[in-house]
Design an enzyme around this catalytic site. Structure first.
Site, PDB file in Angstrom:
ATOM      1  N   HIS A   2      -5.385  -5.154  11.729  1.00 35.35           N
ATOM      2  CA  HIS A   2      -4.975  -5.205  13.144  1.00 35.35           C
ATOM      3  C   HIS A   2      -5.594  -4.006  13.843  1.00 35.35           C
ATOM      4  O   HIS A   2      -5.789  -2.950  13.218  1.00 35.35           O
ATOM      5  CB  HIS A   2      -3.451  -5.084  13.293  1.00 35.35           C
ATOM      6  CG  HIS A   2      -2.681  -6.279  12.839  1.00 35.35           C
ATOM      7  ND1 HIS A   2      -1.542  -6.193  12.069  1.00 35.35           N
ATOM      8  CD2 HIS A   2      -2.870  -7.598  13.074  1.00 35.35           C
ATOM      9  CE1 HIS A   2      -1.063  -7.402  11.842  1.00 35.35           C
ATOM     10  NE2 HIS A   2      -1.850  -8.275  12.427  1.00 35.35           N
ATOM     11  N   SER A  32      -0.590  -3.992   1.012  1.00 34.08           N
ATOM     12  CA  SER A  32       0.186  -5.122   0.492  1.00 34.08           C
ATOM     13  C   SER A  32      -0.355  -5.560  -0.865  1.00 34.08           C
ATOM     14  O   SER A  32       0.407  -5.799  -1.813  1.00 34.08           O
ATOM     15  CB  SER A  32       0.141  -6.269   1.522  1.00 34.08           C
ATOM     16  OG  SER A  32       0.308  -7.522   0.940  1.00 34.08           O
ATOM     17  N   CYS A  56       3.733  -0.349  13.636  1.00 34.65           N
ATOM     18  CA  CYS A  56       3.984  -1.758  13.287  1.00 34.65           C
ATOM     19  C   CYS A  56       5.445  -2.116  13.492  1.00 34.65           C
ATOM     20  O   CYS A  56       5.785  -3.265  13.741  1.00 34.65           O
ATOM     21  CB  CYS A  56       3.684  -2.025  11.823  1.00 34.65           C
ATOM     22  SG  CYS A  56       2.006  -1.720  11.348  1.00 34.65           S
ATOM     23  N   ASN A  72      -4.895  -6.896   3.816  1.00 35.68           N
ATOM     24  CA  ASN A  72      -4.021  -5.737   4.040  1.00 35.68           C
ATOM     25  C   ASN A  72      -3.961  -5.012   2.692  1.00 35.68           C
ATOM     26  O   ASN A  72      -3.294  -5.469   1.768  1.00 35.68           O
ATOM     27  CB  ASN A  72      -2.662  -6.254   4.510  1.00 35.68           C
ATOM     28  CG  ASN A  72      -1.556  -5.218   4.510  1.00 35.68           C
ATOM     29  OD1 ASN A  72      -1.662  -4.183   3.883  1.00 35.68           O
ATOM     30  ND2 ASN A  72      -0.479  -5.531   5.211  1.00 35.68           N
ATOM     31  N   VAL A  73      -4.715  -3.913   2.595  1.00 34.27           N
ATOM     32  CA  VAL A  73      -4.928  -3.318   1.269  1.00 34.27           C
ATOM     33  C   VAL A  73      -3.639  -2.755   0.666  1.00 34.27           C
ATOM     34  O   VAL A  73      -3.445  -2.790  -0.547  1.00 34.27           O
ATOM     35  CB  VAL A  73      -6.046  -2.237   1.286  1.00 34.27           C
ATOM     36  CG1 VAL A  73      -7.408  -2.867   1.453  1.00 34.27           C
ATOM     37  CG2 VAL A  73      -5.816  -1.181   2.338  1.00 34.27           C
ATOM     38  N   GLU A 123      -1.779 -12.289  16.927  1.00 30.71           N
ATOM     39  CA  GLU A 123      -0.924 -11.375  16.152  1.00 30.71           C
ATOM     40  C   GLU A 123      -0.141 -10.424  17.049  1.00 30.71           C
ATOM     41  O   GLU A 123       0.350  -9.383  16.609  1.00 30.71           O
ATOM     42  CB  GLU A 123      -1.800 -10.599  15.155  1.00 30.71           C
ATOM     43  CG  GLU A 123      -2.592 -11.497  14.212  1.00 30.71           C
ATOM     44  CD  GLU A 123      -1.878 -11.822  12.905  1.00 30.71           C
ATOM     45  OE1 GLU A 123      -1.152 -10.973  12.399  1.00 30.71           O
ATOM     46  OE2 GLU A 123      -2.061 -12.951  12.400  1.00 30.71           O
TER      47      GLU A 123
HETATM   48  O1  SUG Z   1       1.142  -8.818   8.492  1.00 26.95           O
HETATM   49  N1  SUG Z   1       2.473  -7.044   5.790  1.00 26.95           N
HETATM   50  C1  SUG Z   1       2.271  -7.155   7.219  1.00 26.95           C
HETATM   51  C2  SUG Z   1       2.103  -5.802   7.835  1.00 26.95           C
HETATM   52  C3  SUG Z   1       2.058  -5.881   9.335  1.00 26.95           C
HETATM   53  C4  SUG Z   1       1.663  -4.604   9.957  1.00 26.95           C
HETATM   54  N2  SUG Z   1       1.693  -4.732  11.347  1.00 26.95           N
HETATM   55  C5  SUG Z   1       0.868  -4.078  12.219  1.00 26.95           C
HETATM   56  N3  SUG Z   1      -0.226  -3.523  11.809  1.00 26.95           N
HETATM   57  N4  SUG Z   1       1.161  -4.122  13.441  1.00 26.95           N
HETATM   58  C6  SUG Z   1       1.068  -8.045   7.537  1.00 26.95           C
HETATM   59  O2  SUG Z   1       0.059  -7.944   6.839  1.00 26.95           O
HETATM   60  C7  SUG Z   1       3.025  -7.861   3.582  1.00 26.95           C
HETATM   61  C8  SUG Z   1       4.153  -8.662   2.999  1.00 26.95           C
HETATM   62  C9  SUG Z   1       4.030  -8.839   1.516  1.00 26.95           C
HETATM   63  O3  SUG Z   1       2.957  -8.625   0.959  1.00 26.95           O
HETATM   64  O4  SUG Z   1       5.020  -9.237   0.920  1.00 26.95           O
HETATM   65  C10 SUG Z   1       2.906  -8.084   5.089  1.00 26.95           C
HETATM   66  O5  SUG Z   1       3.191  -9.146   5.574  1.00 26.95           O
END
Ligand code: SUG
Length: 442
Positions: free
Chosen positions: A248, A28, A366, A25-26, A174
């Site tokens: 996702h 994050s 999300c 997850n870029v 997910e």
């Molecule tokens: O699971 N981010 C979530 C973002 C979820 C997005 N959801 C959808 N696309 N439906 C994940 O990657 C980051 C938390 C952190 O880095 O502290 C995080 O969990």
């Protein structure tokens, strides 16, 4: 009977922070170690709910989870008072401590997969909470998510809340982020699209760089338990887009009613998938809007979160609820302006500032879990979670009372966070008439 789709939005929890926990997850990774504003994040979420409510979209809320999550640390063998455990965790196992502090339960598109009653052969709404096995900080959400969903969707004549799938890589699930339902009207039977990142029988055809978080095996098991029969269509995500940060499917495609809005590189075997969806929709024509790479490169789709918009049905037709990053990304903004003026099926775009959540890779879609409910189903709910202006005001006051203005990385070790969160959640349970779903209340 009037059947509607209710968007249940996750409330951002009091420990919202940037710990860079989600590999692949870029956003994050990019925002790791920034200072967050939990109060601002929660208020941004509430503003989106209010705006959708004012657009005439039925809205619900889902509570955050208890974080720091001391029970997880106890299972890892830490002992002492809760404050001692928290201090020891940050000294000895900081990665696990960070995982136990994430407010990731706000992204309720990952809470569960929900099949409306009209699609399921027993005529009940089926719900499978997501196991989220691919990320330790998210995997710990599943048990309490199951409790909360069982409390809200409590009538066994109307709802079946299944247990989450087994905790194995083979069954990585997910939730609704990889599931889209198409239909003519919400109360009609429809066809459900399950998108997976990898088929465990053929792992070589999955992504190479980043994890595939949804497996074909998980998607098929859910469709089967939800009794969907031939109302389920399975499609593989293009592994190249997962490796480009599309962790996702809801980062590269969104659908609502008879409309699918997607990037041309989103899927493997796109034509086959579209044919199968059309066959499932029978007399209703599937409308699709395919965004070409030439106009919006995948990298801009990921940066702007264009496809993580919500598509909602208003009196003016389908409207896109987009993150303001889409307005700020030239290719996307130009594309959307053209799209709206071409009358191709999307009537309008509303942009929202959700930057606090977006920095962790969580856009408008999300933050919401879609639940199709008729009046009887709405009346049966076992908690006070349907949104109203009065509930909005109570939640806003609650956030303003309990949330911190900011959390810097070093603040996470503060043991006061434990009681601050518990006090806030105790009060929230009263506001939402939720009973006692959290471990600290047992
Ligand atoms: O699971 N981010 C979530 C973002 C979820 C997005 N959801 C959808 N696309 N439906 C994940 O990657 C980051 C938390 C952190 O880095 O502290 C995080 O969990």
């Amino acid at each position: 009977m009037n059947t509607q789709e209710v968007n249940f939005d996750g409330l951002v929890g009091p420990t919202h922070n940037y710990a860079g926990l989600s590999f692949g997850n870029v956003a994050s990774a990019k925002h790791k170690a920034l200072t967050s504003s939990p109060k601002k994040a929660a208020l941004q979420g509430l503003e989106k709910m209010q705006a959708l409510y004012e657009l005439g979209i039925p809205q619900g809320v889902l509570p955050p989870q208890e974080r720091p999550h001391i029970p997880t640390l106890k299972k890892l063998g830490l002992t002492g008072t809760d404050s001692q455990i928290w201090e020891t965790a940050w000294k000895k196992i900081p990665e696990q401590a960070a995982a136990c502090c994430s407010a990731s339960s706000m992204w309720v598109a990952n809470a569960a997969t929900i099949s409306p009653a009209a699609d399921c052969s027993d005529g009940k709404t089926h719900i499978t909470p997501a196991n989220l096995v691919s990320m330790p900080h998210r995997n710990m959400e599943a048990p309490v998510t199951t409790t909360i969903l069982s409390t809200i969707f409590s009538d066994p004549d109307l709802f079946v809340v299944h247990p989450a799938l087994e905790n194995s890589t083979e069954m990585g699930d997910e939730g609704a982020a990889n599931h889209t339902r198409f239909c003519s009207e919400y109360g009609d039977a429809g066809v459900e699209l399950f998108v997976y990142g990898v088929d465990q029988n053929n792992p070589g055809q999955g992504p190479q760089r980043y994890p595939a978080r949804q497996t074909r095996q998980a998607s098929e098991t859910i469709a089967h338990r939800h009794q969907l029969g031939n109302r389920a269509v399975f499609a593989q995500q293009n592994p190249a887009v997962i490796d480009a940060g599309v962790f996702h499917n809801d980062v590269i495609a969104v659908g609502n009613l008879d409309l699918l809005f997607f990037h041309e590189q989103a899927f493997q075997q796109t034509d086959r998938m579209l044919e199968q969806l059309q066959a499932g929709l029978m007399d209703t024509k599937l409308m699709s809007i395919c965004v070409p790479e030439q106009q919006v490169p995948v990298s801009d789709a990921v940066k702007s979160y264009l496809f993580n918009s919500q598509l909602v049905n208003t009196e003016h037709g389908q409207v896109l609820i987009a993150p303001s990053e889409s307005e700020q990304t030239d290719s996307v903004h130009n594309y959307l302006n053209e799209l709206i003026s071409s009358n191709a099926g999307i009537a309008k775009v509303h942009y929202f500032d959700l930057r606090e959540s977006m920095r962790n890779g969580g856009g408008p879609a999300c933050l919401r879990l879609r639940v199709v409910l008729n009046e009887a189903e709405q009346d049966s709910l076992g908690a006070n979670v349907i949104y109203s202006p009065a509930l909005h005001q109570r939640l806003k006051d609650w956030v303003n009372t309990h949330y911190r203005e900011s959390i810097a990385p070093a603040d996470l070790a503060d043991p006061n966070l434990i009681n601050e969160t518990r006090t806030a959640l105790d009060e929230l349970c009263q506001i939402l008439s939720l009973g006692n779903p959290y471990e600290f209340q047992q």
